[in-house]
Write a protein that holds these residues in place. Structure first.
Motif, PDB file in Angstrom:
ATOM      1  N   GLU A  15    -107.835 -73.447  -9.458  1.00  0.00           N
ATOM      2  CA  GLU A  15    -106.730 -72.390  -8.807  1.00  0.00           C
ATOM      3  C   GLU A  15    -107.133 -71.099  -9.663  1.00  0.00           C
ATOM      4  OE1 GLU A  15    -102.941 -74.025  -9.551  1.00  0.00           O
ATOM      5  OE2 GLU A  15    -103.378 -75.894  -8.350  1.00  0.00           O
ATOM      6  N   ARG A  16    -107.945 -70.882 -10.396  1.00  0.00           N
ATOM      7  CA  ARG A  16    -108.040 -69.756 -11.452  1.00  0.00           C
ATOM      8  C   ARG A  16    -108.729 -68.744 -10.675  1.00  0.00           C
ATOM      9  NH1 ARG A  16    -109.909 -72.200 -17.385  1.00  0.00           N
ATOM     10  NH2 ARG A  16    -108.046 -73.535 -17.692  1.00  0.00           N
ATOM     11  N   HIS A  17    -109.497 -68.621 -10.136  1.00  0.00           N
ATOM     12  CA  HIS A  17    -110.154 -67.359  -9.444  1.00  0.00           C
ATOM     13  C   HIS A  17    -109.187 -66.873  -8.345  1.00  0.00           C
ATOM     14  CE1 HIS A  17    -114.412 -67.411 -11.146  1.00  0.00           C
ATOM     15  NE2 HIS A  17    -113.649 -68.121 -12.103  1.00  0.00           N
ATOM     16  N   PRO A  18    -108.738 -67.589  -7.348  1.00  0.00           N
ATOM     17  CA  PRO A  18    -107.988 -67.160  -6.380  1.00  0.00           C
ATOM     18  C   PRO A  18    -106.676 -66.418  -7.112  1.00  0.00           C
ATOM     19  CG  PRO A  18    -108.385 -69.388  -5.764  1.00  0.00           C
ATOM     20  CD  PRO A  18    -108.919 -68.897  -7.067  1.00  0.00           C
ATOM     21  N   LYS A  19    -106.224 -66.783  -8.244  1.00  0.00           N
ATOM     22  CA  LYS A  19    -105.095 -66.367  -8.885  1.00  0.00           C
ATOM     23  C   LYS A  19    -105.418 -65.006  -9.439  1.00  0.00           C
ATOM     24  CE  LYS A  19    -101.603 -68.558 -11.881  1.00  0.00           C
ATOM     25  NZ  LYS A  19    -100.635 -69.036 -10.790  1.00  0.00           N
ATOM     26  N   ILE A  20    -106.540 -64.989 -10.275  1.00  0.00           N
ATOM     27  CA  ILE A  20    -107.275 -63.703 -10.636  1.00  0.00           C
ATOM     28  C   ILE A  20    -107.402 -62.822  -9.731  1.00  0.00           C
ATOM     29  CG2 ILE A  20    -109.300 -62.993 -11.692  1.00  0.00           C
ATOM     30  CD1 ILE A  20    -109.454 -65.716 -13.032  1.00  0.00           C
ATOM     31  N   HIS A  21    -107.979 -63.043  -8.543  1.00  0.00           N
ATOM     32  CA  HIS A  21    -108.171 -61.983  -7.463  1.00  0.00           C
ATOM     33  C   HIS A  21    -106.808 -61.472  -6.896  1.00  0.00           C
ATOM     34  CE1 HIS A  21    -112.492 -62.121  -6.911  1.00  0.00           C
ATOM     35  NE2 HIS A  21    -112.496 -63.432  -7.151  1.00  0.00           N
ATOM     36  N   GLU A  22    -105.888 -62.303  -6.906  1.00  0.00           N
ATOM     37  CA  GLU A  22    -104.504 -62.067  -6.324  1.00  0.00           C
ATOM     38  C   GLU A  22    -104.053 -60.888  -7.308  1.00  0.00           C
ATOM     39  OE1 GLU A  22    -100.144 -64.077  -6.042  1.00  0.00           O
ATOM     40  OE2 GLU A  22    -101.910 -65.211  -4.964  1.00  0.00           O
ATOM     41  N   ALA A  23    -103.990 -61.346  -8.654  1.00  0.00           N
ATOM     42  CA  ALA A  23    -103.415 -60.370  -9.695  1.00  0.00           C
ATOM     43  C   ALA A  23    -104.139 -59.125  -9.647  1.00  0.00           C
ATOM     44  CB  ALA A  23    -103.302 -61.219 -11.081  1.00  0.00           C
ATOM     45  N   GLU A  40    -115.531 -68.397 -22.037  1.00  0.00           N
ATOM     46  CA  GLU A  40    -115.894 -67.142 -21.850  1.00  0.00           C
ATOM     47  C   GLU A  40    -115.951 -66.955 -20.278  1.00  0.00           C
ATOM     48  OE1 GLU A  40    -119.343 -63.622 -22.591  1.00  0.00           O
ATOM     49  OE2 GLU A  40    -119.271 -65.715 -23.649  1.00  0.00           O
ATOM     50  N   PRO A  41    -115.439 -66.175 -19.407  1.00  0.00           N
ATOM     51  CA  PRO A  41    -115.433 -65.802 -18.078  1.00  0.00           C
ATOM     52  C   PRO A  41    -116.829 -65.031 -17.326  1.00  0.00           C
ATOM     53  CG  PRO A  41    -113.916 -64.552 -18.922  1.00  0.00           C
ATOM     54  CD  PRO A  41    -114.348 -65.187 -20.021  1.00  0.00           C
ATOM     55  N   LYS A  42    -117.662 -65.331 -17.942  1.00  0.00           N
ATOM     56  CA  LYS A  42    -118.839 -64.794 -17.529  1.00  0.00           C
ATOM     57  C   LYS A  42    -119.205 -64.993 -15.863  1.00  0.00           C
ATOM     58  CE  LYS A  42    -122.209 -61.882 -18.981  1.00  0.00           C
ATOM     59  NZ  LYS A  42    -121.895 -60.911 -19.715  1.00  0.00           N
ATOM     60  N   PRO A  43    -119.201 -66.116 -15.408  1.00  0.00           N
ATOM     61  CA  PRO A  43    -119.395 -66.193 -13.892  1.00  0.00           C
ATOM     62  C   PRO A  43    -118.262 -65.455 -13.279  1.00  0.00           C
ATOM     63  CG  PRO A  43    -119.467 -68.368 -14.964  1.00  0.00           C
ATOM     64  CD  PRO A  43    -118.889 -67.536 -16.043  1.00  0.00           C
ATOM     65  N   LEU A  44    -117.015 -65.130 -13.715  1.00  0.00           N
ATOM     66  CA  LEU A  44    -116.170 -64.525 -13.232  1.00  0.00           C
ATOM     67  C   LEU A  44    -116.386 -62.737 -13.186  1.00  0.00           C
ATOM     68  CD1 LEU A  44    -113.350 -63.952 -11.925  1.00  0.00           C
ATOM     69  CD2 LEU A  44    -112.348 -63.725 -14.102  1.00  0.00           C
ATOM     70  N   PHE A  45    -117.182 -62.555 -14.259  1.00  0.00           N
ATOM     71  CA  PHE A  45    -117.504 -61.140 -14.281  1.00  0.00           C
ATOM     72  C   PHE A  45    -118.734 -60.826 -13.165  1.00  0.00           C
ATOM     73  CE2 PHE A  45    -121.145 -58.333 -15.568  1.00  0.00           C
ATOM     74  CZ  PHE A  45    -120.511 -57.240 -15.809  1.00  0.00           C
ATOM     75  N   TYR A  46    -119.397 -61.775 -12.909  1.00  0.00           N
ATOM     76  CA  TYR A  46    -120.677 -61.540 -11.922  1.00  0.00           C
ATOM     77  C   TYR A  46    -119.844 -61.724 -10.683  1.00  0.00           C
ATOM     78  CZ  TYR A  46    -124.130 -62.039 -15.720  1.00  0.00           C
ATOM     79  OH  TYR A  46    -124.617 -62.010 -16.810  1.00  0.00           O
ATOM     80  N   GLU A  47    -118.920 -62.524 -10.366  1.00  0.00           N
ATOM     81  CA  GLU A  47    -118.266 -62.619  -9.232  1.00  0.00           C
ATOM     82  C   GLU A  47    -117.415 -61.260  -8.887  1.00  0.00           C
ATOM     83  OE1 GLU A  47    -114.389 -64.989  -7.597  1.00  0.00           O
ATOM     84  OE2 GLU A  47    -115.992 -66.216  -8.418  1.00  0.00           O
ATOM     85  N   MET A  48    -116.855 -60.771  -9.917  1.00  0.00           N
ATOM     86  CA  MET A  48    -116.187 -59.659  -9.520  1.00  0.00           C
ATOM     87  C   MET A  48    -117.027 -58.375  -9.256  1.00  0.00           C
ATOM     88  SD  MET A  48    -112.648 -60.082  -9.852  1.00  0.00           S
ATOM     89  CE  MET A  48    -111.904 -58.823 -10.300  1.00  0.00           C
ATOM     90  N   GLN A  49    -118.069 -58.505 -10.042  1.00  0.00           N
ATOM     91  CA  GLN A  49    -118.972 -57.152  -9.845  1.00  0.00           C
ATOM     92  C   GLN A  49    -119.564 -57.240  -8.382  1.00  0.00           C
ATOM     93  OE1 GLN A  49    -122.581 -57.703 -12.200  1.00  0.00           O
ATOM     94  NE2 GLN A  49    -122.265 -55.239 -12.609  1.00  0.00           N
ATOM     95  N   ALA A  50    -119.967 -58.612  -7.941  1.00  0.00           N
ATOM     96  CA  ALA A  50    -120.654 -58.622  -6.580  1.00  0.00           C
ATOM     97  C   ALA A  50    -119.562 -58.418  -5.493  1.00  0.00           C
ATOM     98  CB  ALA A  50    -121.215 -60.055  -6.619  1.00  0.00           C
ATOM     99  N   GLU A  51    -118.298 -58.842  -5.801  1.00  0.00           N
ATOM    100  CA  GLU A  51    -117.421 -58.783  -4.719  1.00  0.00           C
ATOM    101  C   GLU A  51    -116.165 -57.778  -4.417  1.00  0.00           C
ATOM    102  OE1 GLU A  51    -115.775 -63.085  -4.391  1.00  0.00           O
ATOM    103  OE2 GLU A  51    -117.938 -63.829  -4.301  1.00  0.00           O
ATOM    104  N   VAL A  52    -115.973 -57.258  -5.547  1.00  0.00           N
ATOM    105  CA  VAL A  52    -114.948 -56.422  -5.865  1.00  0.00           C
ATOM    106  C   VAL A  52    -115.198 -54.941  -6.100  1.00  0.00           C
ATOM    107  CG1 VAL A  52    -112.700 -55.908  -6.946  1.00  0.00           C
ATOM    108  CG2 VAL A  52    -113.433 -58.481  -6.247  1.00  0.00           C
ATOM    109  N   ASP A  53    -115.085 -54.078  -5.198  1.00  0.00           N
ATOM    110  CA  ASP A  53    -115.564 -52.665  -5.412  1.00  0.00           C
ATOM    111  C   ASP A  53    -114.633 -51.892  -6.411  1.00  0.00           C
ATOM    112  OD1 ASP A  53    -117.677 -52.972  -3.378  1.00  0.00           O
ATOM    113  OD2 ASP A  53    -116.358 -52.198  -1.806  1.00  0.00           O
ATOM    114  N   SER A  54    -113.514 -52.321  -6.370  1.00  0.00           N
ATOM    115  CA  SER A  54    -112.698 -51.560  -7.517  1.00  0.00           C
ATOM    116  C   SER A  54    -112.938 -51.913  -8.859  1.00  0.00           C
ATOM    117  CB  SER A  54    -111.435 -51.554  -6.787  1.00  0.00           C
ATOM    118  OG  SER A  54    -110.714 -52.821  -6.859  1.00  0.00           O
ATOM    119  N   PHE A  55    -113.628 -53.131  -9.098  1.00  0.00           N
ATOM    120  CA  PHE A  55    -113.850 -53.682 -10.486  1.00  0.00           C
ATOM    121  C   PHE A  55    -114.727 -52.763 -11.248  1.00  0.00           C
ATOM    122  CE2 PHE A  55    -116.525 -56.735 -13.211  1.00  0.00           C
ATOM    123  CZ  PHE A  55    -115.372 -56.727 -14.148  1.00  0.00           C
TER     124      PHE A  55
END
Length: 77
Positions: A15-23, A40-55
């Motif tokens: 449930e973590r990544h969907p909650k993060i993306h929503e917030a 350490e949320p390193k995989p999240l960093f790469y996910e955000m970098q690749a998928e979220v233009d406003s990050f």
């Protein structure tokens, strides 16, 4: 710069990544999502970098505060 804090340590992993993306989507430009996590949320960093233009990947920071406490700051452009 305003920050919203999300403590994920008691949230089931699936449930973590969907909650993060929503917030993150609810943030205004210039605000930061601060995550408290048990690793350490390193995989999240790469996910955000690749998928979220406003990050703002250049403004990303992570601090280890204990063996099971990491605080990551995800700024929004």
């Amino acid at each position: 710069m305003a920050a919203t804090t999300l403590d994920l340590r008691d949230v089931p992993p699936a449930e973590r990544h969907p909650k993060i993306h929503e917030a993150f989507a609810e943030l205004d430009s210039g605000e930061t999502l601060e995550l408290v996590n048990d690793h350490e949320p390193k995989p999240l960093f790469y996910e955000m970098q690749a998928e979220v233009d406003s990050f703002d990947a250049d403004g990303y920071e992570v601090e280890r505060r204990g063996p099971l406490e990491f605080v990551a700051k995800l700024p929004k452009q």
